[in-house]
Every structure is written in C-alpha cells, then in structure tokens.
Design a protein around this motif. Structure first.
Motif, PDB file in Angstrom:
ATOM      1  N   GLY A  21       3.520  -0.693  14.359  1.00 57.63           N
ATOM      2  CA  GLY A  21       3.757   0.290  13.303  1.00 57.63           C
ATOM      3  C   GLY A  21       2.447   0.777  12.723  1.00 57.63           C
ATOM      4  N   PHE A  22       2.360   0.816  11.411  1.00 54.70           N
ATOM      5  CA  PHE A  22       1.165   1.299  10.744  1.00 54.70           C
ATOM      6  C   PHE A  22       0.102   0.214  10.730  1.00 54.70           C
ATOM      7  CE2 PHE A  22       2.540   5.320   9.072  1.00 54.70           C
ATOM      8  CZ  PHE A  22       3.910   5.213   9.105  1.00 54.70           C
ATOM      9  N   SER A  23      -1.116   0.612  10.963  1.00 58.26           N
ATOM     10  CA  SER A  23      -2.249  -0.304  10.952  1.00 58.26           C
ATOM     11  C   SER A  23      -3.171   0.061   9.799  1.00 58.26           C
ATOM     12  CB  SER A  23      -3.008  -0.220  12.282  1.00 58.26           C
ATOM     13  OG  SER A  23      -4.217  -0.947  12.200  1.00 58.26           O
ATOM     14  N   LEU A  24      -3.758  -0.939   9.190  1.00 61.32           N
ATOM     15  CA  LEU A  24      -4.622  -0.690   8.030  1.00 61.32           C
ATOM     16  C   LEU A  24      -5.811   0.187   8.422  1.00 61.32           C
ATOM     17  CD1 LEU A  24      -4.634  -4.208   6.350  1.00 61.32           C
ATOM     18  CD2 LEU A  24      -3.520  -2.142   5.525  1.00 61.32           C
ATOM     19  N   ASN A  25      -6.480  -0.181   9.479  1.00 62.56           N
ATOM     20  CA  ASN A  25      -7.666   0.575   9.879  1.00 62.56           C
ATOM     21  C   ASN A  25      -7.294   1.967  10.363  1.00 62.56           C
ATOM     22  OD1 ASN A  25      -9.381  -1.561   9.291  1.00 62.56           O
ATOM     23  ND2 ASN A  25      -9.107  -2.484  11.321  1.00 62.56           N
ATOM     24  N   ARG A  26      -6.188   2.079  11.119  1.00 61.56           N
ATOM     25  CA  ARG A  26      -5.836   3.367  11.691  1.00 61.56           C
ATOM     26  C   ARG A  26      -5.438   4.372  10.625  1.00 61.56           C
ATOM     27  NH1 ARG A  26      -1.398   2.906  16.095  1.00 61.56           N
ATOM     28  NH2 ARG A  26      -0.018   2.792  14.298  1.00 61.56           N
ATOM     29  N   GLY A  77      -6.452   4.286   7.501  1.00 63.55           N
ATOM     30  CA  GLY A  77      -7.455   4.392   6.456  1.00 63.55           C
ATOM     31  C   GLY A  77      -7.115   3.639   5.191  1.00 63.55           C
ATOM     32  N   MET A  78      -6.048   2.818   5.189  1.00 58.33           N
ATOM     33  CA  MET A  78      -5.667   2.113   3.983  1.00 58.33           C
ATOM     34  C   MET A  78      -6.705   1.072   3.586  1.00 58.33           C
ATOM     35  SD  MET A  78      -2.960   3.608   3.122  1.00 58.33           S
ATOM     36  CE  MET A  78      -2.613   2.547   1.739  1.00 58.33           C
ATOM     37  N   GLU A  79      -7.389   0.499   4.577  1.00 59.97           N
ATOM     38  CA  GLU A  79      -8.417  -0.479   4.242  1.00 59.97           C
ATOM     39  C   GLU A  79      -9.564   0.164   3.492  1.00 59.97           C
ATOM     40  OE1 GLU A  79     -10.002  -4.108   3.779  1.00 59.97           O
ATOM     41  OE2 GLU A  79      -8.050  -3.662   4.644  1.00 59.97           O
ATOM     42  N   ASN A  80      -9.927   1.369   3.895  1.00 60.74           N
ATOM     43  CA  ASN A  80     -10.996   2.073   3.171  1.00 60.74           C
ATOM     44  C   ASN A  80     -10.568   2.382   1.748  1.00 60.74           C
ATOM     45  OD1 ASN A  80     -12.625   2.091   5.436  1.00 60.74           O
ATOM     46  ND2 ASN A  80     -11.824   4.048   6.183  1.00 60.74           N
ATOM     47  N   ILE A  81      -9.302   2.795   1.580  1.00 60.58           N
ATOM     48  CA  ILE A  81      -8.813   3.083   0.234  1.00 60.58           C
ATOM     49  C   ILE A  81      -8.819   1.816  -0.603  1.00 60.58           C
ATOM     50  CG2 ILE A  81      -6.778   3.814  -1.070  1.00 60.58           C
ATOM     51  CD1 ILE A  81      -6.076   5.647   1.253  1.00 60.58           C
ATOM     52  N   ARG A  82      -8.357   0.687  -0.007  1.00 59.57           N
ATOM     53  CA  ARG A  82      -8.333  -0.577  -0.739  1.00 59.57           C
ATOM     54  C   ARG A  82      -9.743  -1.012  -1.124  1.00 59.57           C
ATOM     55  NH1 ARG A  82      -4.242  -4.118  -0.622  1.00 59.57           N
ATOM     56  NH2 ARG A  82      -3.425  -3.155   1.269  1.00 59.57           N
ATOM     57  N   THR A  83     -10.661  -0.895  -0.194  1.00 62.07           N
ATOM     58  CA  THR A  83     -12.041  -1.306  -0.476  1.00 62.07           C
ATOM     59  C   THR A  83     -12.654  -0.461  -1.581  1.00 62.07           C
ATOM     60  OG1 THR A  83     -12.300  -2.030   1.819  1.00 62.07           O
ATOM     61  CG2 THR A  83     -14.305  -1.657   0.549  1.00 62.07           C
ATOM     62  N   ARG A  84     -12.441   0.842  -1.516  1.00 61.46           N
ATOM     63  CA  ARG A  84     -13.017   1.709  -2.556  1.00 61.46           C
ATOM     64  C   ARG A  84     -12.385   1.431  -3.923  1.00 61.46           C
ATOM     65  NH1 ARG A  84     -16.240   5.881  -0.925  1.00 61.46           N
ATOM     66  NH2 ARG A  84     -16.322   6.308   1.318  1.00 61.46           N
ATOM     67  N   SER A  85     -11.064   1.162  -3.948  1.00 58.28           N
ATOM     68  CA  SER A  85     -10.424   0.860  -5.235  1.00 58.28           C
ATOM     69  C   SER A  85     -10.936  -0.461  -5.798  1.00 58.28           C
ATOM     70  CB  SER A  85      -8.907   0.822  -5.079  1.00 58.28           C
ATOM     71  OG  SER A  85      -8.524  -0.220  -4.199  1.00 58.28           O
ATOM     72  N   GLN A  86     -11.198  -1.449  -4.937  1.00 60.20           N
ATOM     73  CA  GLN A  86     -11.756  -2.713  -5.411  1.00 60.20           C
ATOM     74  C   GLN A  86     -13.175  -2.524  -5.925  1.00 60.20           C
ATOM     75  OE1 GLN A  86     -11.372  -5.394  -2.102  1.00 60.20           O
ATOM     76  NE2 GLN A  86      -9.170  -5.782  -2.467  1.00 60.20           N
ATOM     77  N   LEU A  87     -13.966  -1.702  -5.248  1.00 57.92           N
ATOM     78  CA  LEU A  87     -15.329  -1.447  -5.728  1.00 57.92           C
ATOM     79  C   LEU A  87     -15.320  -0.753  -7.079  1.00 57.92           C
ATOM     80  CD1 LEU A  87     -17.072  -0.350  -2.412  1.00 57.92           C
ATOM     81  CD2 LEU A  87     -17.351  -2.499  -3.634  1.00 57.92           C
ATOM     82  N   LEU A  88     -14.262   0.002  -7.355  1.00 60.40           N
ATOM     83  CA  LEU A  88     -14.159   0.675  -8.646  1.00 60.40           C
ATOM     84  C   LEU A  88     -13.447  -0.190  -9.687  1.00 60.40           C
ATOM     85  CD1 LEU A  88     -13.107   4.255  -7.430  1.00 60.40           C
ATOM     86  CD2 LEU A  88     -15.366   3.502  -8.150  1.00 60.40           C
ATOM     87  N   ASN A  89     -13.125  -1.478  -9.290  1.00 60.20           N
ATOM     88  CA  ASN A  89     -12.363  -2.380 -10.172  1.00 60.20           C
ATOM     89  C   ASN A  89     -11.034  -1.740 -10.582  1.00 60.20           C
ATOM     90  OD1 ASN A  89     -14.301  -4.471 -10.189  1.00 60.20           O
ATOM     91  ND2 ASN A  89     -15.469  -3.388 -11.779  1.00 60.20           N
ATOM     92  N   GLY A  90     -10.438  -1.012  -9.644  1.00 58.54           N
ATOM     93  CA  GLY A  90      -9.183  -0.331  -9.913  1.00 58.54           C
ATOM     94  C   GLY A  90      -7.995  -1.067  -9.319  1.00 58.54           C
ATOM     95  N   LYS A  91      -6.825  -0.570  -9.615  1.00 56.30           N
ATOM     96  CA  LYS A  91      -5.564  -1.142  -9.141  1.00 56.30           C
ATOM     97  C   LYS A  91      -4.886  -0.147  -8.211  1.00 56.30           C
ATOM     98  CE  LYS A  91      -1.050  -2.749 -10.766  1.00 56.30           C
ATOM     99  NZ  LYS A  91      -0.191  -2.927 -11.955  1.00 56.30           N
ATOM    100  N   MET A  92      -4.554  -0.600  -7.005  1.00 54.50           N
ATOM    101  CA  MET A  92      -3.899   0.246  -6.018  1.00 54.50           C
ATOM    102  C   MET A  92      -2.441  -0.178  -5.884  1.00 54.50           C
ATOM    103  SD  MET A  92      -4.752   0.835  -1.979  1.00 54.50           S
ATOM    104  CE  MET A  92      -3.993  -0.681  -1.474  1.00 54.50           C
ATOM    105  N   GLU A  93      -1.546   0.806  -5.843  1.00 53.91           N
ATOM    106  CA  GLU A  93      -0.120   0.539  -5.695  1.00 53.91           C
ATOM    107  C   GLU A  93       0.473   1.536  -4.715  1.00 53.91           C
ATOM    108  OE1 GLU A  93       3.987   0.127  -8.371  1.00 53.91           O
ATOM    109  OE2 GLU A  93       2.088   0.770  -9.296  1.00 53.91           O
ATOM    110  N   ILE A  94       1.235   1.020  -3.743  1.00 52.00           N
ATOM    111  CA  ILE A  94       1.874   1.863  -2.731  1.00 52.00           C
ATOM    112  C   ILE A  94       3.381   1.662  -2.839  1.00 52.00           C
ATOM    113  CG2 ILE A  94       2.092   2.391  -0.285  1.00 52.00           C
ATOM    114  CD1 ILE A  94      -0.666   1.229   0.139  1.00 52.00           C
ATOM    115  N   VAL A  95       4.107   2.755  -2.974  1.00 56.44           N
ATOM    116  CA  VAL A  95       5.566   2.735  -3.014  1.00 56.44           C
ATOM    117  C   VAL A  95       6.071   3.625  -1.887  1.00 56.44           C
ATOM    118  CG1 VAL A  95       7.634   3.214  -4.354  1.00 56.44           C
ATOM    119  CG2 VAL A  95       5.580   2.340  -5.505  1.00 56.44           C
ATOM    120  N   SER A  96       6.858   3.056  -0.975  1.00 58.43           N
ATOM    121  CA  SER A  96       7.339   3.837   0.153  1.00 58.43           C
ATOM    122  C   SER A  96       8.641   3.262   0.658  1.00 58.43           C
ATOM    123  CB  SER A  96       6.302   3.855   1.284  1.00 58.43           C
ATOM    124  OG  SER A  96       6.763   4.631   2.367  1.00 58.43           O
ATOM    125  N   LYS A  97       9.562   4.122   1.073  1.00 57.39           N
ATOM    126  CA  LYS A  97      10.799   3.753   1.719  1.00 57.39           C
ATOM    127  C   LYS A  97      11.027   4.678   2.900  1.00 57.39           C
ATOM    128  CE  LYS A  97      13.183   1.954  -2.384  1.00 57.39           C
ATOM    129  NZ  LYS A  97      14.382   2.094  -3.238  1.00 57.39           N
TER     130      LYS A  97
END
Length: 476
Positions: free
Chosen positions: A436-441, A443-463
């Motif tokens: 299915g979906f891959s983190l690297n493919r 780009g979710m890992e890049n989003i997660r890393t950038r949000s952590q560098l900004l000391n932010g909170k990431m939330e994904i809601v999907s159905k």
C-alpha cells in the motif's frame, strides 16, 4: 522410598476410618435394637389387649346368655353370634401365635404361653359348645339352662387361666425391655471405649504432629520472611539499577534523537541553502541567458525567410526558448519561491495552489488571509511551505481528488496548516506496512521530520473513499 508425611497420614487415616466405622456400627446396632424392641413392644401391647378382650368377651357372652334365657330386653346392639365368632377367632389366633394386625400378622415364640393355651383349650371348648347350644333355636329350654350352668361353672377357671396368660405376656415384654436396656448399656460402654481409644491413639498423635508441623511452619515462615526481606532489598537495588539504566538509555536515546534532529536540520538547512543558490543560479544565470537568447531570436523575426519551412522552424525555436524560460522560472520558483521571502507564507501558499491547479487541472482553494503577513522565523516559514508543497504533491499524485483545500490560520500563538482533499483516502495502518502506501514514497517521512524539527504536532485523518486531511500545528 515413601515419604514420611504420606506414611503417617495414611496410617492416621486408616485408624480414624476404622474408629469411625466402629462407632457407626455400634450406633446403628443400638438404633436397630431399639427400633426392633419398640416394634415388639407395640405388638406385645396388641397381644395383651386381645388377651384382655377375651376375658371381656366371655363375660359379655355370659351376660347375654343369661338375658336371653330369662327373656329380658337389653340395649346391647351386637348380635350374640357375631360376638361368639369374634371370641372364637381371637382365641384361635392367640393359640396359633398368629394375630392379624392390619395387613400383617404378629407372631411370637414362647413355650410357656404355648403350654398355657393348651391347658386353656378344653375349658374354652366346653364354654364355646355351651354357647352354641344357647344360641341354637332347636334346643329345648332345659338343655339351654343346663348349658348356662355349665358355662357359669367353667367361666371362673377360664378367667383365671386368661389372667395367667396376660401376666405371662406382660412378664415376657418386661424381660425383653430389660434385655434391651442391658444391650444398650453394653453398646454405650463400647462406644465410650472406642472414643477413648480414638482420643489416645489418633487424636493425641494428630495433635502432637500438628503442633510439630505448625512449629516447623512458623520457623519456615520466619525464615521465608527474612528471605523475602533480603529479596525485597535486592529487588529494590535492582529496580534502582534498572531505573538508572533506563535513565541513561533514555538520555542516550534523547541525545541520539537530538543528534538526528540536528543532523536532519542541518541537512534540510543545507538543502534549502543549496536550493536557494541553485534557484538564484537558474534565475540570474541560465534565466538571463535564455532571456537574451529570446531577445536575439525576436530580432531575427524581421528577417525574411525565403523558405516557408525555415520560417516555421524559427517560430518553433522561439516557442521552445519561451517554454524553456517558463520551465526554468517554474523550477526556480519550486526550489525557492521569491514570494515566500517577499510577502510571507500565506501569499506563497496561495500562489502554489494556483500554479498547481493550472498544471494539474484540479480545483485547489486557499483559505487564509494573504493580505497580512504572519510573523514567524525564516526556518519555520520555509518548513511549513515545504510541508504544504509535499502534501499537495501527494494529493495530486495519489488521491484522485476533484477538490483540494489549503487552509492556514493563526490561533493566538499557534499556526495551523491543513491540507485536505475529497479523494479516495487510505487506511492509516497502511502507512506502516510494506504494501500500500509507503512513508518514503509518499513523502510522509519528510513531512514528519520537518514537523518534528519545528516542534509541531502532525495529525492525519483518512478513511477509504472519504478523503484525507493532514493537519500541522506549530507554536510560534
């Protein structure tokens, strides 16, 4: 070898079972004898009553015979014949030792009583025969008078013998009762002896063994408590060591995370600097050269081409130069949009949505105030822009959406960035699976890393078939 506790327990159990069985047998025997004697006494009372009734019936028959011969009226409702048959039947039952009681018969064994009934039989027969003569209608009055005289002469002898029989019945009943009392005393004495033996041979050893076992258990419990105390202290020291080890591991892990963040931050910062430098090179270097090339090419438009084919090729060349300039500007904008540094994040996101909508054909809306720039640090501004850029790229490539919405709002000291679409959605669990979906493919890992560098909170809601929403919350 058999264990001592099992051998002792087995021996005590056998003794105890034997003692209980003996007590139970003695108790049951006593109950059986009492029950049997009571039943015999009830039968004896029945026999005594019947024997006493025989005396009453003989006297009653004599009285009726006298009244009958004298012709006097009487109030006795029972017929003479029925009384006579009852008297005869009861005598036969007593003589044959088979007295009916309800649906059963009472029997007994007594040689003295048999002798007494044999002595009584001639007297009974003489009286009975005379009663029959009195009751007969064909016998003359004189014969009946003689029969009555015979009855009155034999009746005292009959009553005396019946008295002896009744007293003999009572005597034998009393003897049986005394015999039962003696047997009961013997059974009680045996029961007491068995209980005493049980106390001496079973209860006392059990008490001594129990006392010894309790003492051993107490000593073992004290030793166990001491061991538990020592073990508790050792466990406490071990827990302290484990806590210290966990603290060191946690510090090491946090240090490693900090190093990874610093490394990732440095890498991203280097990438951004390289993008900025490359964007400037494209804009100021290759872009200017392509612009000059375009100007020179446009000057050649005044030249008349004799061959129509050459003129079309020249126009295609000018168009290709224009497309190359446009593509270079787009690449330069994607690498480092100048509108981000000039007008802020909101304007850059609005322009990003417009350009993506033009290139993809998907309806993209921006919700936010682009007229007023949100004051934030340069790294935060670039990080949020890259997150939106990556999320928008994922939505365009994978969501199959008809509508994508970019929302940027400031809530006091927080910045909230949302990218939502009405596409096909996916299962959140698939983000961590190989299929299915891959983190690297994506780009979710890049989003997660950038949000952590900004000391932010990431939330994904999907159905599935219900779209996807990505929310990034950063404190200013």
């Amino acid at each position: 070898m058999e264990r001592l506790d099992k051998r002792v327990a087995g021996s005590l159990t056998r003794f105890y079972v034997v003692a209980l069985c003996v007590v139970a047998m003695l108790t049951i025997s006593g109950l059986f004898l009492i029950r049997r004697t009571i039943s015999n006494l009830n039968h004896d009372s029945r026999v005594v009553n019947v024997a006493g009734r025989q005396r009453m019936l003989s006297q009653r028959l004599t009285k009726l015979a006298i009244l009958k011969l004298e012709g006097r009226e009487h109030r006795d409702s029972v017929s003479f014949s029925s009384l006579l048959q009852l008297w005869k039947g009861s005598n036969e039952s007593l003589a044959h030792r088979r007295l009916p009681v309800g649906s059963d018969f009472v029997t007994w064994k007594s040689p003295p009583l048999d002798t007494m009934f044999r002595d009584l039989a001639p007297v009974f027969d003489r009286i009975y025969q005379n009663f029959l003569l009195i009751n007969a209608d064909t016998v003359s009055l004189g014969d009946k008078q003689n029969a009555l005289s015979e009855i009155l002469a034999n009746e005292p002898l009959f009553l005396a013998k019946m008295d002896k029989i009744v007293f003999q019945f009572d005597k034998e009943s009393f003897e049986r009762l005394e015999n039962l009392e003696r047997i009961e005393w013997i059974l009680d004495l045996m029961t007491i002896l068995v209980l005493i033996a049980e106390g001496l041979l079973i209860f006392r050893p059990v008490v001594n063994t129990t006392r010894r076992v309790v003492r051993m258990l107490t000593e073992s419990e004290d030793a166990l408590q001491l061991s538990n105390q020592m073990l508790k202290e050792a466990n406490y020291q071990l827990l302290e060591a484990q806590k210290e080890l966990l603290r060191v591991e946690e510090e090491k892990y946090q240090l490693q995370l900090a190093e990874d963040r610093v490394r990732a931050g440095a890498l991203i910062e280097g990438q951004e600097e390289e993008r900025k430098r490359f964007a400037l090179e494209l804009h100021d270097g290759i872009g200017q050269m392509l612009t000059g090339l375009k100007l020179h090419a446009e000057k050649l438009k005044v030249v008349q081409f004799h061959d129509e084919k050459h003129r079309r090729r020249f126009e295609q060349l000018v168009q290709l130069i224009q497309d190359t300039i446009q593509t270079t500007r787009q690449v330069s904008f994607n690498l480092m949009p100048s509108v981000l540094s000039d007008f802020g994040l909101a304007s850059a996101l609005r322009l990003l949505g417009e350009q993506t909508a033009d290139s993809s054909g998907i309806n993209i809306e921006f919700e936010g105030d682009s007229s007023q720039r949100i004051e934030m640090s340069r790294p935060m501004e670039i990080g949020l822009y890259r997150i939106a850029q990556e999320a928008l790229n994922n939505a365009v490539k994978h969501a199959n959406a008809d509508m994508i919405k970019i929302k940027l709002e400031q809530n006091k000291n927080r910045i909230v960035l949302e990218i939502s679409d009405d596409g096909k959605g996916f299962l959140i669990s698939n983000l961590k699976s190989e299929e299915g979906f891959s983190l690297n493919r994506n780009g979710m890992e890049n989003i997660r890393t950038r949000s952590q560098l900004l000391n932010g909170k990431m939330e994904i809601v999907s159905k599935v078939d219900s779209g996807t929403k990505l929310s990034i919350t950063v404190n200013l």
